[in-house]
Design an enzyme around this catalytic site. Sequence first.
Site, mmCIF file in Angstrom:
data_model
loop_
_atom_site.group_PDB
_atom_site.id
_atom_site.type_symbol
_atom_site.label_atom_id
_atom_site.label_comp_id
_atom_site.label_asym_id
_atom_site.label_seq_id
_atom_site.Cartn_x
_atom_site.Cartn_y
_atom_site.Cartn_z
ATOM 1 N N HIS A 142 20.532 31.712 -6.652
ATOM 2 C CA HIS A 142 21.911 32.241 -6.242
ATOM 3 C C HIS A 142 22.144 32.890 -5.049
ATOM 4 C CE1 HIS A 142 22.521 31.539 -10.576
ATOM 5 N NE2 HIS A 142 21.653 32.518 -11.013
ATOM 6 N N HIS A 152 24.817 28.661 -13.958
ATOM 7 C CA HIS A 152 23.796 28.047 -14.106
ATOM 8 C C HIS A 152 24.109 26.432 -14.841
ATOM 9 C CE1 HIS A 152 23.312 32.438 -15.052
ATOM 10 N NE2 HIS A 152 22.245 32.105 -14.259
#
Lengths: 336, 336
Positions: free
Chosen positions: B58, B220
């Site tokens: 991320h 995700h």
Amino acid sequence: MQRIINNCDEVVEDMLKGFERCHHDLIRVDENNPRVVISKEATKKRKVGIVTGGGSGHKPAFIGYCGKNMVDAVAVGEIFSSPTAKSFYDAFCAVDQGMGVACLYGNYAGDNMNVKMAMELAEDDDIVVKTVVANDDVASADKADRTKRRGVAGEIFMWKVGGAKAAMGASLDEVIAAAQKAIDHTRSVGVGLSPCTIPANGKPNFTIEEGTMEFGIGHHGEPGIKVEKLGTAKEMAKEMTRLVIEDKPFKAGSEVAVLVSGLGATPVMEQYIFFEEVAKLLEEQGICIYKSYVGNYFTSLEMNGVTLTIMELDEELKECVDMEVETMGMTQLARR
Amino acid sequence: MQRIINNCDEVVEDMLKGFERCHHDLIRVDENNPRVVISKEATKKRKVGIVTGGGSGHKPAFIGYCGKNMVDAVAVGEIFSSPTAKSFYDAFCAVDQGMGVACLYGNYAGDNMNVKMAMELAEDDDIVVKTVVANDDVASADKADRTKRRGVAGEIFMWKVGGAKAAMGASLDEVIAAAQKAIDHTRSVGVGLSPCTIPANGKPNFTIEEGTMEFGIGHHGEPGIKVEKLGTAKEMAKEMTRLVIEDKPFKAGSEVAVLVSGLGATPVMEQYIFFEEVAKLLEEQGICIYKSYVGNYFTSLEMNGVTLTIMELDEELKECVDMEVETMGMTQLARR
């Protein structure tokens, strides 16, 4: 084409509106020319003006380096196209305070032509403009033909050094000399793993086969020097570092700044993996990293790939690299 | 799979080595636990420690927000997987100076479980840990079930506020109250235009059809609330802004911070186009943008898409937002 745009022919206009709104504390768009971005710091104190310009689609380059202690005004082109001569000229006018303007740009035919025309217009106004033309991409021509090479991410170092020097109160000749030294001390090379699409075209104008990489690719998808089987990060780093080191050459005992940039769609995680391999190779050769930058500093829309840029430092260049800077693309506090 | 890696099972280790080498002036990796990143500022003065943690992939989140006046230590997980309880515990130990630790993290089952276990370990050491659990993603559960919502890019505001408050010398309860206020005042939503691939899997574990977008997608690739025909930036902004504004609700006359983040492969140009549309909608509704952030602040590997995060400000939150900060993911000078 999966894109977040309104109209494929107006992406630059629309982007500039959002950019100005977001960064109104740092920059403004010229009220008479919507393709010129001007730093709000540009004329706060009397100094040499720093101008650059280039095609859009490379964000943060070019407008993302407009701000405190870096670039004072940017001429903005269409996607992957040179700005007009008028925009370069308007950028010169916006930042000249009688100490002259350093136009620090990359070696592309359109930019060369338009900067030249803009300088002729400026001469009529008694604005002194001198240039440095970045040519750091080792893959774009042989070393014997260095003046034919393209400017790539090394331009960031050129702007950083030129901008810092101007902020220190240097004369135009001193700014030009420092920026020229910066680019002469810099070499870059890039690798492409997937192509990108100009919105108005709707499909990529080149292809990179799955499982291969284009070695030496340019920032607009210009062909590289070879297409190879996609290697590991270590293999890529080895070949790219070798090319860059041998070209200058960088030697044991020297101190360098290293810049690794993704080309747009490259996960930043992978850029750090690549950087680590480069750093180990430099260490093995006795080359010391003084400062490093890893991230999306100079992109090509959503191209996947990575570029490596290395600049050899001396005391003057270190002082410039360390200077506090505040722009969208690079903000750093003064070195502690 | 076009990737710049060495071994798909070692991407996190390899990334951390490069990250530490590049940012050694800001952070270090815990010598006893290679999955804990610690700010070099963490214990320079006595204050509440700020800890977070989460899966990798991320970037800049989470380690990119470790540094001066923001996060003091980060527990690092595998790609899209929670860090271990041990790593959270080691992060607590690394930054506790007797004033306690604020663990500010996102609402995911693995993180909740591991933070809870780490807190039990810390209790045995008499380290006081209190938590704020981010749940800013409006698309991940109904408003009545707000505690089931996921934490997404709003976590950045939570860390910014908590980190600033701790740096000002606030007590643990004051830091927790400010960070809780930050996330309570924050709402986010995301749209996905293309999926991403976990290196060890080798292919995407979900698909987004060309010409469509996944509205409300998670970080995700968690399914959103609807799949729609890919709209213009204006259409996307309209629906995303509506969802975010109505949920809180944000009202005319309020001042907000806005954060637009690309999900990894989204050209930054497009993020500014999207931001401009959001800003116009907020303006129409009388909501005033105090500060805005546009860029790749919280990504999902090479996913294409964009997230919108809005935080309502009061004087306390403004003071925190304005504080100087120095991290890989966000560096800003003190507000002039």
